[in-house]
Design a protein around this motif. Structure first.
Motif, PDB file in Angstrom:
ATOM      1  N   TRP A 153       0.613  -1.217   0.104  1.00  0.00           N
ATOM      2  CA  TRP A 153       0.088  -0.051  -0.035  1.00  0.00           C
ATOM      3  C   TRP A 153       0.857   1.112   0.086  1.00  0.00           C
ATOM      4  CZ3 TRP A 153       0.267   3.824   3.869  1.00  0.00           C
ATOM      5  CH2 TRP A 153      -0.947   4.730   3.537  1.00  0.00           C
ATOM      6  N   LYS A 154       1.953   1.242   0.750  1.00  0.00           N
ATOM      7  CA  LYS A 154       2.777   2.283   0.887  1.00  0.00           C
ATOM      8  C   LYS A 154       3.579   2.681  -0.519  1.00  0.00           C
ATOM      9  CE  LYS A 154       5.129   5.430   3.259  1.00  0.00           C
ATOM     10  NZ  LYS A 154       5.735   6.233   2.344  1.00  0.00           N
ATOM     11  N   ALA A 155       3.783   1.794  -1.170  1.00  0.00           N
ATOM     12  CA  ALA A 155       4.511   1.778  -2.569  1.00  0.00           C
ATOM     13  C   ALA A 155       3.380   2.617  -3.436  1.00  0.00           C
ATOM     14  CB  ALA A 155       4.847   0.642  -3.141  1.00  0.00           C
ATOM     15  N   ARG A 156       2.243   2.255  -3.606  1.00  0.00           N
ATOM     16  CA  ARG A 156       1.114   2.530  -4.407  1.00  0.00           C
ATOM     17  C   ARG A 156       0.705   4.204  -4.008  1.00  0.00           C
ATOM     18  NH1 ARG A 156      -1.503  -2.481  -3.301  1.00  0.00           N
ATOM     19  NH2 ARG A 156      -3.012  -1.353  -1.921  1.00  0.00           N
ATOM     20  N   PHE A 157       0.853   4.507  -2.609  1.00  0.00           N
ATOM     21  CA  PHE A 157       0.676   5.600  -2.219  1.00  0.00           C
ATOM     22  C   PHE A 157       1.728   6.637  -2.497  1.00  0.00           C
ATOM     23  CE2 PHE A 157       1.006   9.131   1.038  1.00  0.00           C
ATOM     24  CZ  PHE A 157      -0.134   9.738   1.033  1.00  0.00           C
ATOM     25  N   GLU A 160       1.305   7.405  -6.391  1.00  0.00           N
ATOM     26  CA  GLU A 160       0.227   8.431  -6.499  1.00  0.00           C
ATOM     27  C   GLU A 160       0.758   9.929  -6.291  1.00  0.00           C
ATOM     28  OE1 GLU A 160      -3.172   6.942  -4.627  1.00  0.00           O
ATOM     29  OE2 GLU A 160      -3.278   5.046  -5.997  1.00  0.00           O
ATOM     30  N   LEU A 161       1.188   9.864  -4.927  1.00  0.00           N
ATOM     31  CA  LEU A 161       1.751  11.417  -4.400  1.00  0.00           C
ATOM     32  C   LEU A 161       2.835  11.858  -5.398  1.00  0.00           C
ATOM     33  CD1 LEU A 161       1.331  13.321  -2.320  1.00  0.00           C
ATOM     34  CD2 LEU A 161       3.343  12.086  -0.910  1.00  0.00           C
ATOM     35  N   THR A 162       3.829  11.113  -5.792  1.00  0.00           N
ATOM     36  CA  THR A 162       4.635  11.692  -6.722  1.00  0.00           C
ATOM     37  C   THR A 162       4.101  11.964  -8.101  1.00  0.00           C
ATOM     38  OG1 THR A 162       6.290  10.256  -6.071  1.00  0.00           O
ATOM     39  CG2 THR A 162       6.927  11.060  -8.005  1.00  0.00           C
ATOM     40  N   LYS A 166       4.215  15.906  -9.850  1.00  0.00           N
ATOM     41  CA  LYS A 166       4.788  16.089 -10.957  1.00  0.00           C
ATOM     42  C   LYS A 166       3.668  16.935 -11.937  1.00  0.00           C
ATOM     43  CE  LYS A 166       6.478  13.351 -14.997  1.00  0.00           C
ATOM     44  NZ  LYS A 166       6.715  12.044 -15.716  1.00  0.00           N
ATOM     45  N   LYS A 167       2.467  16.270 -11.796  1.00  0.00           N
ATOM     46  CA  LYS A 167       1.470  17.216 -12.682  1.00  0.00           C
ATOM     47  C   LYS A 167       1.224  18.682 -12.309  1.00  0.00           C
ATOM     48  CE  LYS A 167      -3.208  16.442 -14.399  1.00  0.00           C
ATOM     49  NZ  LYS A 167      -3.742  17.754 -14.464  1.00  0.00           N
TER      50      LYS A 167
END
Length: 237
Positions: A153-157, A160-162, A166-167
């Motif tokens: 879950w931490k990796a996915r979070f 998504e935050l990165t 970036k956007k």
């Protein structure tokens, strides 16, 4: 000397009397007949077996021939058990007329099979209910946190935050950032005093007094006064 024909004839008459609705003669020489046996405790489905017996020359000193002519709702294992039961009972009753004893043994066996089916269905029902309860508990309590699923879950979070950062940076570089009112207020502190300055400026209105200097020199007739009432003046006189 045993009169086998007489014993066989007497037994046939007794069987026809005992099983009037299920006894059927197949042949007379050799004497062969069927007896339909039905379970007594069936609920939604009935278990049934039609037994065929054939006398041999020296019956009852020799066992009769027997087979399951037809059956309903029986498994292959059930029919095999019934045939083994008939063989066992026939050997135990050598020397005595035995058809009633054999049919009774099969009747009890069918009732036993029905009980087994009922127990199996009840067990399957309990297992399904327990499985449903386990699923409901899993949904209610959620998935237990482990090191493995937390790291996943931490990796996915983090990913998504990165991607969001970036956007946002790309939008800022392209001048596409749209600030909310709160963000504008927080970033531009001039907005703190803008409304006050506007009010102060509004109070400092310059008035040209020369426009009103000649107002006293003007002679206005009473008739020109829209509020003039001659009746009121005569009353005063």
């Amino acid at each position: 000397m045993t009169d086998y024909c007489e014993e066989q004839r007497n037994e046939l008459e007794a069987l026809e009397s005992i099983y009037p609705d299920s006894f059927t003669v197949v042949s007379e020489n050799p004497a062969s007949f069927t007896i339909r046996v039905t379970s007594e405790t069936g609920e939604n489905e009935e278990i049934e077996a039609t037994l065929q017996f054939t006398y041999v020359e020296k019956y009852p000193d020799d066992p009769p021939k027997f087979e399951i002519a037809t059956h309903e709702n029986l498994q292959n294992s059930d029919t095999a058990d019934i045939m083994s039961l008939l063989t066992e009972q026939a050997q135990e009753n050598i020397g005595m007329v035995m058809i009633f004893t054999l049919v009774t043994a099969v009747q009890e066996k069918l009732n036993e099979i029905v009980d087994q089916i009922k127990s199996r269905k009840e067990m399957e029902k309990l297992l399904k209910e327990k499985e449903a309860e386990e699923i409901e508990k899993a949904i209610f309590h959620g998935t237990p946190v482990t090191i493995e699923n937390f790291l996943s879950w931490k990796a996915r979070f983090d990913a998504e935050l990165t991607e969001m950062k970036k956007k946002q940076k790309e939008d800022e570089q392209g001048g596409k950032v749209k600030l909310t009112g709160k963000q504008q207020f927080e970033t531009d502190h001039n907005l703190d005093t803008s409304d006050i300055q506007f009010l102060e400026e509004g109070n400092n209105v310059e008035v040209d007094e020369s426009l009103f200097q000649d107002m006293d020199d003007l002679e206005l007739d009473d008739d020109d006064d829209p509020d003039y009432n001659p009746d009121l003046e005569s009353d005063n006189d």
